[in-house]
Design a protein around this motif. Structure first.
Motif, PDB file in Angstrom:
ATOM      1  N   TYR A   5      -1.312   2.014  -1.288  1.00 40.38           N
ATOM      2  CA  TYR A   5       0.046   1.982  -2.174  1.00 40.38           C
ATOM      3  C   TYR A   5      -0.414   3.069  -3.171  1.00 40.38           C
ATOM      4  N   GLY A   6      -1.909   2.789  -3.716  1.00 41.02           N
ATOM      5  CA  GLY A   6      -2.324   3.524  -4.907  1.00 41.02           C
ATOM      6  C   GLY A   6      -1.978   5.233  -4.698  1.00 41.02           C
ATOM      7  N   TYR A   7      -2.481   5.550  -3.201  1.00 31.76           N
ATOM      8  CA  TYR A   7      -2.216   6.908  -3.216  1.00 31.76           C
ATOM      9  C   TYR A   7      -0.782   7.571  -3.111  1.00 31.76           C
ATOM     10  N   PRO A  18       1.171  -4.652 -15.065  1.00 33.17           N
ATOM     11  CA  PRO A  18       2.536  -5.454 -15.184  1.00 33.17           C
ATOM     12  C   PRO A  18       3.556  -4.464 -14.430  1.00 33.17           C
ATOM     13  N   GLU A  19       3.170  -3.195 -14.242  1.00 36.11           N
ATOM     14  CA  GLU A  19       4.210  -2.440 -13.505  1.00 36.11           C
ATOM     15  C   GLU A  19       3.733  -1.404 -13.027  1.00 36.11           C
ATOM     16  N   SER A  20       4.355  -0.708 -12.004  1.00 39.41           N
ATOM     17  CA  SER A  20       3.834   0.271 -10.945  1.00 39.41           C
ATOM     18  C   SER A  20       4.444   1.765 -11.467  1.00 39.41           C
ATOM     19  N   THR A  21       3.968   2.188 -12.600  1.00 40.27           N
ATOM     20  CA  THR A  21       4.476   3.586 -13.276  1.00 40.27           C
ATOM     21  C   THR A  21       3.109   4.217 -13.279  1.00 40.27           C
ATOM     22  N   GLY A  22       3.360   5.301 -12.168  1.00 41.14           N
ATOM     23  CA  GLY A  22       2.082   6.472 -11.908  1.00 41.14           C
ATOM     24  C   GLY A  22       2.695   7.800 -12.118  1.00 41.14           C
ATOM     25  N   SER A  23       2.145   8.596 -11.565  1.00 37.94           N
ATOM     26  CA  SER A  23       2.489  10.055 -11.511  1.00 37.94           C
ATOM     27  C   SER A  23       2.573  10.621 -10.126  1.00 37.94           C
ATOM     28  N   GLY A  24       2.260   9.640  -9.128  1.00 40.45           N
ATOM     29  CA  GLY A  24       2.254  10.254  -7.610  1.00 40.45           C
ATOM     30  C   GLY A  24       3.470  10.515  -7.174  1.00 40.45           C
ATOM     31  N   PRO A  25       3.472  10.881  -5.625  1.00 40.57           N
ATOM     32  CA  PRO A  25       4.603  11.707  -5.008  1.00 40.57           C
ATOM     33  C   PRO A  25       5.531  10.499  -4.633  1.00 40.57           C
ATOM     34  N   TYR A  26       5.517   9.280  -4.707  1.00 42.77           N
ATOM     35  CA  TYR A  26       6.276   8.170  -4.455  1.00 42.77           C
ATOM     36  C   TYR A  26       6.498   7.204  -5.622  1.00 42.77           C
ATOM     37  N   THR A  27       7.705   6.443  -5.789  1.00 40.36           N
ATOM     38  CA  THR A  27       7.637   5.075  -6.644  1.00 40.36           C
ATOM     39  C   THR A  27       7.704   4.276  -5.785  1.00 40.36           C
ATOM     40  N   PHE A  28       7.177   3.077  -6.478  1.00 44.75           N
ATOM     41  CA  PHE A  28       7.481   1.851  -5.914  1.00 44.75           C
ATOM     42  C   PHE A  28       8.651   0.981  -6.201  1.00 44.75           C
ATOM     43  N   ASP A  29       9.403   0.663  -5.189  1.00 44.34           N
ATOM     44  CA  ASP A  29      10.728  -0.109  -5.692  1.00 44.34           C
ATOM     45  C   ASP A  29      10.488  -1.591  -5.834  1.00 44.34           C
ATOM     46  N   ARG A  30       9.920  -1.983  -6.823  1.00 42.20           N
ATOM     47  CA  ARG A  30       9.523  -3.265  -6.876  1.00 42.20           C
ATOM     48  C   ARG A  30      10.476  -4.372  -6.816  1.00 42.20           C
ATOM     49  N   GLY A  31      11.655  -3.958  -7.150  1.00 40.50           N
ATOM     50  CA  GLY A  31      12.679  -5.045  -7.164  1.00 40.50           C
ATOM     51  C   GLY A  31      13.163  -5.377  -5.520  1.00 40.50           C
ATOM     52  N   GLU A  32      12.856  -4.381  -4.764  1.00 43.14           N
ATOM     53  CA  GLU A  32      13.016  -4.466  -3.203  1.00 43.14           C
ATOM     54  C   GLU A  32      11.971  -5.147  -2.418  1.00 43.14           C
ATOM     55  N   PHE A  85      -7.524   6.940   6.624  1.00 42.72           N
ATOM     56  CA  PHE A  85      -6.701   5.863   6.209  1.00 42.72           C
ATOM     57  C   PHE A  85      -5.390   6.633   5.889  1.00 42.72           C
ATOM     58  N   PRO A  86      -4.542   5.717   5.835  1.00 46.79           N
ATOM     59  CA  PRO A  86      -3.176   6.354   5.469  1.00 46.79           C
ATOM     60  C   PRO A  86      -2.807   6.910   4.523  1.00 46.79           C
ATOM     61  N   VAL A  87      -2.331   7.930   4.396  1.00 48.29           N
ATOM     62  CA  VAL A  87      -1.715   8.763   3.338  1.00 48.29           C
ATOM     63  C   VAL A  87      -0.530   9.636   3.907  1.00 48.29           C
ATOM     64  N   PHE A  88       0.517   9.404   3.180  1.00 53.97           N
ATOM     65  CA  PHE A  88       1.872   9.886   3.701  1.00 53.97           C
ATOM     66  C   PHE A  88       2.571  11.057   3.001  1.00 53.97           C
ATOM     67  N   TRP A  89       1.875  11.797   2.355  1.00 55.38           N
ATOM     68  CA  TRP A  89       2.281  13.098   1.884  1.00 55.38           C
ATOM     69  C   TRP A  89       1.978  13.860   3.091  1.00 55.38           C
ATOM     70  N   ASN A  90       2.744  15.108   3.031  1.00 55.70           N
ATOM     71  CA  ASN A  90       2.718  16.332   4.053  1.00 55.70           C
ATOM     72  C   ASN A  90       3.092  16.086   5.643  1.00 55.70           C
ATOM     73  N   MET A  91       3.475  14.848   5.641  1.00 54.67           N
ATOM     74  CA  MET A  91       4.270  14.246   6.779  1.00 54.67           C
ATOM     75  C   MET A  91       5.687  14.698   7.031  1.00 54.67           C
ATOM     76  N   ARG A  92       6.092  15.119   8.179  1.00 57.83           N
ATOM     77  CA  ARG A  92       7.563  15.502   8.067  1.00 57.83           C
ATOM     78  C   ARG A  92       8.050  15.151   9.621  1.00 57.83           C
ATOM     79  N   ARG A  93       9.414  14.859   9.881  1.00 58.49           N
ATOM     80  CA  ARG A  93       9.882  14.588  11.166  1.00 58.49           C
ATOM     81  C   ARG A  93      10.413  16.084  11.722  1.00 58.49           C
ATOM     82  N   ALA A  94       9.988  16.311  12.955  1.00 59.76           N
ATOM     83  CA  ALA A  94      10.350  17.566  13.648  1.00 59.76           C
ATOM     84  C   ALA A  94      11.872  17.602  13.744  1.00 59.76           C
TER      85      ALA A  94
END
Length: 523
Positions: A48-50, A175-189, A512-521
């Motif tokens: 989650y953090g990465y 209290p919230e998930s505000t970072g500067s990373g490549p993804y945002t966390f949809d806390r409401g969902e 361990f899982p990191v999800f940047w760089n991945m793409r679908r062919a």
């Protein structure tokens, strides 16, 4: 038959097989529960953090430290003054600019919790903000691990967050998930037991250099990443083979051969630096393991070969024997203190236990049944401890519940614990000043609370020593003490592969899982 099973699965999990488009669906080993990577060492919170946050410095695939959020750094000739410069254009998820003040506040909060961070802070006079993009670390004494600390890749990772969040008391989650990373966390969902949803951050500015380990350009090709909760191991594999999920963090070992034969699936086997080490956390506060001789009897009951065999891995995915607490293949690998551990046996352990003064006190072992790695290892360990003569009380539950109980300092019979099998990645234990068995020695922050006074001066020497060869010798002496005092047990080095669909490309073999760089062919 596979199609029939897939149809039944979809009926049970509505929406799982929606048109995938820009969504990557990942099943992690454990379910996400804690949303603050500074207050937990949970591997799923690290994933989650990465996604949500970023780091000032990152480690590449060869173990080198490279600028990430930083443009660069420089040190004074005496190595006591370090100047760090942020690269331009960095923004938080809310659109506000990342500033040096934010970074200093983040490092200070992390330094109050993390073992390596606290040692960095102990050597420091403090941080000084120069301008919006520049800050300075001034040391009162030499510290050889400044960059290694700020670039720490595992456990409590120094992720950057806005200063207003970094002001949160370290005992409470932000209290919230505000970072500067490549993804945002949809806390409401976020629905525990179902899924956690991450959306591509349009404000993220990746580095221009290619992704390399945890370093380089973190380009988010998927519009969305979902952590999907599938607690049953066979269901996870069936969902991957049917194309209903794209990625498994760990392949259940019983299914490795099956997935190796599936042309629509690819397995990822990491290099030694990113492999795993089985371990046993020991509660040193209460009987019976406040007794060194009982701990040493426990050591002799642990047979790495049998424990690793319980995982059912192919031979190429495990080492026959490894008692280097800093990982075999790591920069501080050593055989110091391993002599008496080379021939474990139930009979020898039973004799040592009788001679130790063990008074048949209950041993409460926390068995995490929902983990692909911990569950089979624990089953072997439980059998061996019973045969060695320990009065074992096994508490079987999910990992998150066990991790919470492990924080208790109460006696084992009143809500506490005695033993808990664990698994570390190489990143967790490569550096002595970040290693759980030594870095938290005689402290209050790591459950188990071991204390070997002889380690304290060695940790100080290691932190000050500029010569790499001398640091190697100091690390070997630390290892000898850990084994001699049985501060923590080490149950073998291995790798359980991740798996992904064949059409998911450019997956980084980090360990361990990191999800940047991945793409679908393209289809």
């Amino acid at each position: 038959m596979r199609r029939i099973f897939a149809s039944a699965l979809l009926a049970l999990l509505p929406g799982l097989a929606q048109a995938q488009g820009g969504t990557l669906r990942a099943v992690l080993n454990l379910e996400l529960q804690v949303l603050d990577p500074i207050i937990t060492t949970s591997n799923v919170t690290r994933a989650y953090g990465y996604l949500v946050y970023d780091t000032l410095i990152s480690m590449d695939a060869e173990g080198r430290y490279r600028p990430q959020m930083l443009e660069g750094w420089e040190a004074s000739e005496d190595q006591l003054t370090w100047t760090f410069r942020l690269r331009p254009g960095l923004e938080w998820h809310d659109g506000k600019p990342v500033t040096a003040e934010d970074c200093v506040a983040s490092l200070e909060r992390w330094g109050r919790r993390d073992g390596l961070g606290s040692r960095l802070m102990a050597a420091a006079k403090g941080f000084r903000v120069v301008d919006a993009a520049t800050f300075v670390l001034e040391l009162r004494e030499p510290f050889s691990q400044v960059i290694e600390a700020i670039g720490k890749p595992a456990a409590q990772i120094p992720f950057m967050m806005p200063a207003r969040l970094a002001a949160t008391e370290i005992s409470r989650p932000v209290p919230e998930s505000t970072g500067s990373g490549p993804y945002t966390f949809d806390r409401g969902e976020w629905r525990q037991g179902d899924r956690a949803i991450f959306r591509r951050n349009p404000r993220y500015k990746p580095r221009e250099d290619a992704a390399d380990g945890l370093a380089g350009g973190k380009v988010a090709h998927f519009e969305r990443v979902d952590f999907v909760s599938l607690p049953d191991f066979s269901t996870r594999v069936a969902a991957l083979q049917a194309g209903e999920v794209d990625y498994l963090e760990f392949v259940p070992t019983d299914f490795i051969a099956r997935l190796q034969r599936d042309r629509n699936v690819r397995l990822i086997n990491p290099r030694p630096i990113a492999q795993m080490m089985g371990a046993m956390a020991i509660n040193h506060l209460h009987p019976p393991f406040n007794n060194r001789q009982v701990r040493r009897a426990l050591q002799l009951a642990m047979d790495q070969g049998e424990i690793i065999a319980g995982l059912g891995l192919p031979a190429a995915m495990s080492m026959p024997w490894c008692q280097s607490i800093f990982m075999c293949g790591g920069p501080y690998a050593s055989e110091a203190g391993t002599e008496r551990l080379r021939e474990p046996s139930i009979e020898t352990a039973r004799e040592a236990l009788r001679a130790s003064g063990y008074n048949n006190e209950p041993v409460v072992l926390l068995h995490s049944t929902d983990s692909v790695t911990l569950n089979p290892m624990a089953l072997v360990i439980i059998d061996r401890l019973k045969r060695a003569g320990f009065n074992l009380d096994v508490l079987a539950s999910d990992y998150s519940s066990q991790a919470q109980r492990r924080l208790s300092r109460e006696p084992p019979g009143r809500g506490g614990w005695s033993l808990m099998p664990l698994v570390f990645t190489g990143y967790d234990i490569l550096n002595p000043l970040a290693h759980y068995a030594v870095a938290y020695n005689c402290g209050q922050n790591y459950p188990g609370w071991p204390c070997a006074p002889a380690l304290t001066p060695l940790l100080e020497q290691f932190g000050k020593e500029p010569d790499a060869a001398k640091r190697q010798a100091i690390a070997a002496e630390m290892q000898r003490i850990v084994h001699d005092e049985a501060l923590m047990l080490f149950n073998g080095q291995f790798s359980v592969p991740a798996a992904h669909r064949e059409d998911v490309r450019d997956v980084l073999p980090v360990g361990f899982p990191v999800f940047w760089n991945m793409r679908r062919a393209a289809r």
